[in-house]
Design an enzyme around this catalytic site. Structure first.
Site, mmCIF file in Angstrom:
data_model
loop_
_atom_site.group_PDB
_atom_site.id
_atom_site.type_symbol
_atom_site.label_atom_id
_atom_site.label_comp_id
_atom_site.label_asym_id
_atom_site.label_seq_id
_atom_site.Cartn_x
_atom_site.Cartn_y
_atom_site.Cartn_z
ATOM 1 N N SER B 170 -5.038 -0.141 -3.149
ATOM 2 C CA SER B 170 -3.680 -0.326 -4.349
ATOM 3 C C SER B 170 -4.763 -0.590 -5.544
ATOM 4 C CB SER B 170 -3.129 -1.581 -3.919
ATOM 5 O OG SER B 170 -2.015 -1.799 -4.706
ATOM 6 N N ASP B 336 4.557 4.468 2.333
ATOM 7 C CA ASP B 336 4.521 3.867 1.044
ATOM 8 C C ASP B 336 4.679 4.532 0.167
ATOM 9 O OD1 ASP B 336 3.222 2.719 -1.279
ATOM 10 O OD2 ASP B 336 1.000 2.937 -0.438
ATOM 11 N N HIS B 369 3.710 0.174 1.642
ATOM 12 C CA HIS B 369 2.348 -0.197 1.010
ATOM 13 C C HIS B 369 1.529 -1.158 1.440
ATOM 14 C CE1 HIS B 369 -0.631 0.073 -2.406
ATOM 15 N NE2 HIS B 369 -0.296 -1.027 -2.713
#
Lengths: 402, 402
Positions: B170, B336, B369
């Protein structure tokens, strides 16, 4: 989009907005039901029900040309006339009007503000007849079925026994499904668009965020803000911003805004609306609080959360439609991630299992959930064709060539 | 999940939480840089920089076995030890530890709290040396590049010239990409996971909602809440709830919660957390405000929004990696939707165009995610294999058979 709006800045003039909303609400006819009660799914009874509505076109002599349009979460009865609060066109003028697919020269179109709403129908900002003060959270919770039962009372009031069609998108589509389940004999055809037979965990989650944003605003006052002369406009604006993202697709946001900056070449290295998408969202939040009651937002989102049509029928969705003669046209949009096509397919599968006649269209669009409100030629064509066919079956005169 | 938490209820004990956070932050070593300055992308200079960090394992004699782990938005330096604030395991113990894929018996693992953070590194809750009071919004905005430049100062401080690998998911993955762009000669291999070379319009939009939720809380006080002895915990909790939905997939939410009710058989027809997913989200919001500084949330989300690596290189992402000898392994997850696979593919295409060696894996997972933080055996296998290969290239001893 051309203005920077900071919802953390001094309060917006929402007192004035509410006054305007209240002054304007009577622009719609309001049906009252003195002496009658509405029994709610919550187990309580509602007295002195009022339903604000609009109609377009005229009923024919046999009263067989009525179409009920059901609005979505933040919609209202102003389908095809200038909205008295916002001054903008009606929310479905792409589809409803003279010569439009839902042709007000052929059909008698009715739309009512939903139960729990804030545009003249009984809702949390209405006066509680038992106290003389606004209901606030003393208003019982309502369900999609309650909304539909209230609409059925309105149709009785208007002298409409059967609907040629009941149509709506999103929460409007939930009402469409509930209409056929509750009143199969009153619905010739049904057009549920971008909807689901039950609200998903993700959608409940997004609604919960919105409600918490409203309820976390100190100006909410446990739902009794009207008595304090304030309104939780900051919380409601945040709720609207979060919801608005879910109405659009990633692609639509990218196409509309990308990473473009707002009125400048370089980032400001601050927390103003640097990016156009931020400015757009702030504007969505700000304009929404001018026209919508925060408690209504809680009630109507909750009604959607509770919607699970199969649950009323032993968990088998097909049972909701068993024996119905209603003809269905189910529509979804490819980029709608709030009510994805799989939700519509589940409806179609249940209709197939129940033996109901159904057509299904997944429309290619990158506009996300909002597509049902926008100018989508394929939606127009499908709606026109479906209603022509329903009208023919019902023995109405054929449409003029256009 | 076993408790009902209403963030609209009386304030949480966040004073105590902050005191605990401040008392515990010194559990990490803090690198200071007296006399040095850090020039920021915002054009300003930061004095008296402090960087709190953790290390695991030992550097080898040649100092060639160092791995820098970069944390995500709300992560911290506590990768593989019990977090002193939450009492929970380190955030990446699935991957980092003795015998784990990022093996602390072989590698010297470093992780620093990011610039702008709230766990000991200079951020908006740090004392402004010019005023003796907390910075608040007087802290200049920081970028991902600023974060990486601060980490480079830390590596100098630790005597680490080259990294065997820089890894992160991320926002951590954004730092990985920036590391190679800014310091190609210092990075042997790079492992960016579930990330993007630029933040999308949709992601900026979600961040903006979170920031508006914080800034709409009257307890925010224009960012100077610490001086008022309060904290905008309600706004921050709403921000976290909205963000948390984006970390999970629709499928994961459905699998975990579906429409199951909380500790009861029937809905309450009220606004308590009726559904398990609501209770879960409220809990996420409530626990987050116990450990995170609201202004840091503004700063770090803003750093992500501003990230657009290609923009530094004439809009051509490949130019960011031109001439680099760093070996890449890019990883994404099928479900995701915050950093979808297409974002990783864009990175891979740029690396291909720049001639950099790169492998790419899209891991099948329904966890959204969040998958990069969870026990995903394929991620473990890929990480172990990639690091084994990098270590071999760097001439490190081969891993023991396990």
């Amino acid at each position: 989009m051309d203005r920077l709006i900071n919802i953390a800045a001094p309060p917006l003039d929402t007192e004035e907005a509410r006054a305007r909303r209240e002054a304007d609400a009577p622009h719609s006819p309001v049906a009252s039901f003195p002496g009658e009660t509405l029994r709610l799914d919550a187990g309580l009874v509602l007295h002195d029900l009022q339903i604000a509505y609009q109609t377009y076109g005229e009923p024919n002599a046999a009263r067989t040309n009525a179409i009920l349009v059901c609005h979505a979460l933040t919609g209202d009865q102003h389908v095809a006339n200038v909205n008295p609060v916002t001054g903008k066109p009606g929310w479905w003028e792409t589809l409803v009007g003279p010569g439009k697919p839902i042709d007000t020269e052929r059909f008698y179109v009715i739309c009512a503000n939903v139960l729990g709403g804030c545009m003249g129908t009984t809702g949390p900002s209405s006066t509680n007849p038992q106290t003389g003060r606004p209901y606030g959270l003393d208003m019982p919770l309502v369900t999609i079925r309650d909304m539909v039962n209230a609409q059925a009372m309105l149709l009785d009031h208007l002298g409409i026994e059967r609907l040629l069609c009941v149509a709506g998108g999103s929460m409007g589509g939930m009402q469409v499904l509930q209409w056929v389940a509750s009143y199969p004999e009153r619905v010739v055809s049904a057009l549920p668009i971008a909807t689901a037979a039950r609200h998903s965990a993700q959608n409940i989650a997004f609604h919960e965020v919105g409600r918490q944003a409203v309820m976390a605003d100190p100006d909410w006052h446990g739902g009794h803000y009207l008595q304090f002369g304030v309104t939780p406009h900051r919380g409601l604006a945040v709720a609207r911003m979060a919801a608005h993202i879910t109405y659009m697709s990633d692609q639509a946001l990218h196409r509309k805004f990308g990473r473009r900056l707002q009125d400048r070449a370089l980032p400001t290295f601050g927390f103003d609306a640097d990016f156009q998408v931020e400015s757009y969202l702030r504007h969505q939040g700000e304009s929404f609080v001018q026209r919508f009651d925060p408690n209504s937002y809680l009630y109507v989102t909750r009604a959607m959360d509770y919607f699970d049509l199969a649950a009323e029928y032993d968990g088998v969705l097909a049972n909701a439609f068993r024996g119905s003669k209603t003809r269905f046209c189910v529509v979804s949009f490819t980029s709608d991630w709030l009510f994805p096509t799989q939700d519509s397919r589940a409806i179609v599968h249940a209709l197939n299992a129940s033996g109901a006649p159904v057509s299904f269209a997944e429309i290619e669009s990158d506009k996300g959930h909002d597509a049902f409100l926008l100018d989508e030629p394929e939606l127009s064509d499908i709606t026109r064709g479906f209603l022509d066919s329903a009208a023919k079956t019902a023995g109405l005169p054929v449409a003029r060539d256009r």
